[in-house]
Design a protein around this motif. Sequence first.
Motif, PDB file in Angstrom:
ATOM      1  N   ALA A   1       0.824  -1.212   0.000  1.00 43.09           N
ATOM      2  CA  ALA A   1       0.000   0.000   0.000  1.00 43.09           C
ATOM      3  C   ALA A   1       0.859   1.263   0.000  1.00 43.09           C
ATOM      4  O   ALA A   1       0.490   2.274  -0.594  1.00 43.09           O
ATOM      5  N   ALA A   2       2.016   1.204   0.664  1.00 39.26           N
ATOM      6  CA  ALA A   2       2.894   2.373   0.758  1.00 39.26           C
ATOM      7  C   ALA A   2       3.877   2.475  -0.408  1.00 39.26           C
ATOM      8  O   ALA A   2       4.648   3.442  -0.471  1.00 39.26           O
ATOM      9  N   GLY A   3       3.856   1.496  -1.312  1.00 44.60           N
ATOM     10  CA  GLY A   3       4.768   1.520  -2.441  1.00 44.60           C
ATOM     11  C   GLY A   3       6.179   1.054  -2.113  1.00 44.60           C
ATOM     12  O   GLY A   3       7.088   1.186  -2.934  1.00 44.60           O
ATOM     13  N   ARG A   4       6.376   0.461  -0.936  1.00 50.15           N
ATOM     14  CA  ARG A   4       7.703  -0.017  -0.563  1.00 50.15           C
ATOM     15  C   ARG A   4       7.944  -1.456  -1.007  1.00 50.15           C
ATOM     16  O   ARG A   4       9.065  -1.953  -0.922  1.00 50.15           O
ATOM     17  N   ILE A   5       6.889  -2.110  -1.461  1.00 48.35           N
ATOM     18  CA  ILE A   5       6.984  -3.486  -1.917  1.00 48.35           C
ATOM     19  C   ILE A   5       6.409  -3.563  -3.321  1.00 48.35           C
ATOM     20  O   ILE A   5       5.298  -3.081  -3.572  1.00 48.35           O
ATOM     21  N   GLY A   6       7.162  -4.157  -4.230  1.00 45.58           N
ATOM     22  CA  GLY A   6       6.725  -4.300  -5.608  1.00 45.58           C
ATOM     23  C   GLY A   6       6.122  -5.673  -5.867  1.00 45.58           C
ATOM     24  O   GLY A   6       6.397  -6.644  -5.155  1.00 45.58           O
ATOM     25  N   LEU A   7       5.298  -5.748  -6.905  1.00 46.21           N
ATOM     26  CA  LEU A   7       4.660  -6.994  -7.322  1.00 46.21           C
ATOM     27  C   LEU A   7       5.102  -7.329  -8.740  1.00 46.21           C
ATOM     28  O   LEU A   7       5.260  -6.435  -9.582  1.00 46.21           O
ATOM     29  N   GLU A   8       5.284  -8.599  -8.996  1.00 46.99           N
ATOM     30  CA  GLU A   8       5.731  -9.020 -10.323  1.00 46.99           C
ATOM     31  C   GLU A   8       5.110 -10.358 -10.671  1.00 46.99           C
ATOM     32  O   GLU A   8       5.059 -11.273  -9.839  1.00 46.99           O
ATOM     33  N   ALA A   9       4.660 -10.501 -11.906  1.00 44.11           N
ATOM     34  CA  ALA A   9       4.196 -11.787 -12.429  1.00 44.11           C
ATOM     35  C   ALA A   9       5.406 -12.542 -12.981  1.00 44.11           C
ATOM     36  O   ALA A   9       6.536 -12.072 -12.914  1.00 44.11           O
ATOM     37  N   GLY A  10       5.169 -13.726 -13.530  1.00 45.65           N
ATOM     38  CA  GLY A  10       6.259 -14.467 -14.131  1.00 45.65           C
ATOM     39  C   GLY A  10       6.697 -15.671 -13.334  1.00 45.65           C
ATOM     40  O   GLY A  10       7.888 -15.971 -13.236  1.00 45.65           O
ATOM     41  N   VAL A  11       5.737 -16.387 -12.764  1.00 41.31           N
ATOM     42  CA  VAL A  11       6.052 -17.575 -11.967  1.00 41.31           C
ATOM     43  C   VAL A  11       6.020 -18.838 -12.808  1.00 41.31           C
ATOM     44  O   VAL A  11       6.763 -19.778 -12.565  1.00 41.31           O
ATOM     45  N   GLY A  12       5.178 -18.874 -13.839  1.00 36.02           N
ATOM     46  CA  GLY A  12       4.994 -20.092 -14.608  1.00 36.02           C
ATOM     47  C   GLY A  12       4.015 -21.022 -13.923  1.00 36.02           C
ATOM     48  O   GLY A  12       3.133 -20.593 -13.185  1.00 36.02           O
ATOM     49  N   ARG A  13       4.186 -22.308 -14.156  1.00 38.94           N
ATOM     50  CA  ARG A  13       3.288 -23.284 -13.529  1.00 38.94           C
ATOM     51  C   ARG A  13       3.402 -23.172 -12.010  1.00 38.94           C
ATOM     52  O   ARG A  13       4.500 -23.071 -11.471  1.00 38.94           O
TER      53      ARG A  13
END
Length: 236
Positions: free
Chosen positions: A203-215
Motif C-alpha cells: 500500500a505504501a509503495g515499498r513493496i513491488g509486485l511481479e508476475a512471471g512464476v509459470g506453472r
Amino acid sequence: MNTSTTPTLPPRAIVLAAGRGERMRPLTDTTPKPLLPVFGRPLIEWHLLALARGGVREVVVNTAWLEDCFPAVLGDGARFGLAIRYSHEGRDFGGALETAGGIATVQDWLCADGRDAFWVVSGDIWAPDFRFDQARVDDFLASGQDARLWVVPNPPYHPRGDFDLAGERVTYANFALMRPTLCAGLPAGRRAALGPLLISGVAAGRIGLEAGVGRWENVGTPAQLAALQDQPHPGA
C-alpha cells in the motif's frame, strides 16, 4: 544499496518449512508437507535444485513440525549443490514462529557479509518454472524497495486474491526477494506474521509486485496432490 567495488556475494535464501500442514492430513501426520513427494521428489527439493541453478549456494530451512525429518532427508545440501543449515524453531523456541518471526530469527545470517537481499520461498509450493537468477536480484536491488513479491492469477480456492496489479486481483505466490529493512526491529525467536507487513508495504509503495512464476500449485489437500500427480511429468 551496496555501493562497494568488491564482487557481490550470492544471495542466501530461506525456505519456509515449519508449518503443520493441517489440510494435508493424514499425510502430514507422519511426513512434513514440504517432504511429500511430487513427481518422484519431495516438494522442497524442487526449490533447492532451482535455487542452486540460480546461483544460490547457501540456504536455511526453518522447521518445527516433525523437524528431525528434514536433516534426515536433505542432509547438508551437498547433493543439491548447496550448503543447508536448519533453524529448528520447535526445538529452540517451542514451536513455529510464523513467517516474519522465522525470517527475523535468521536474518543476521541471511544478510551477513554485506548482503543486501535474500530469497524467501515456501517449501510446500510447487512451481517448477520459477527462476532464482541474479538478474532478478539485481533488478530488485536497483528498485530500492523493501521487497518484491511474485504473484499469480487467483486460484479457485482464493478468488479474492491478495493484491491489485494492473487493475487485476492477484495472489501472492510465496516467492519473494527481501531486504533486511522489511523485518527490521522484529526480535529473534518471537512469533510474528508476515502478512500485515506485506499489505502495508504494498500500500505504501515499498513493496513491488511481479508476475512471471509459470506453472504454480499451492498443494493444499490430498486431493490436490493426487490431481497434480496425474498431470504430465514436467521433467527435472
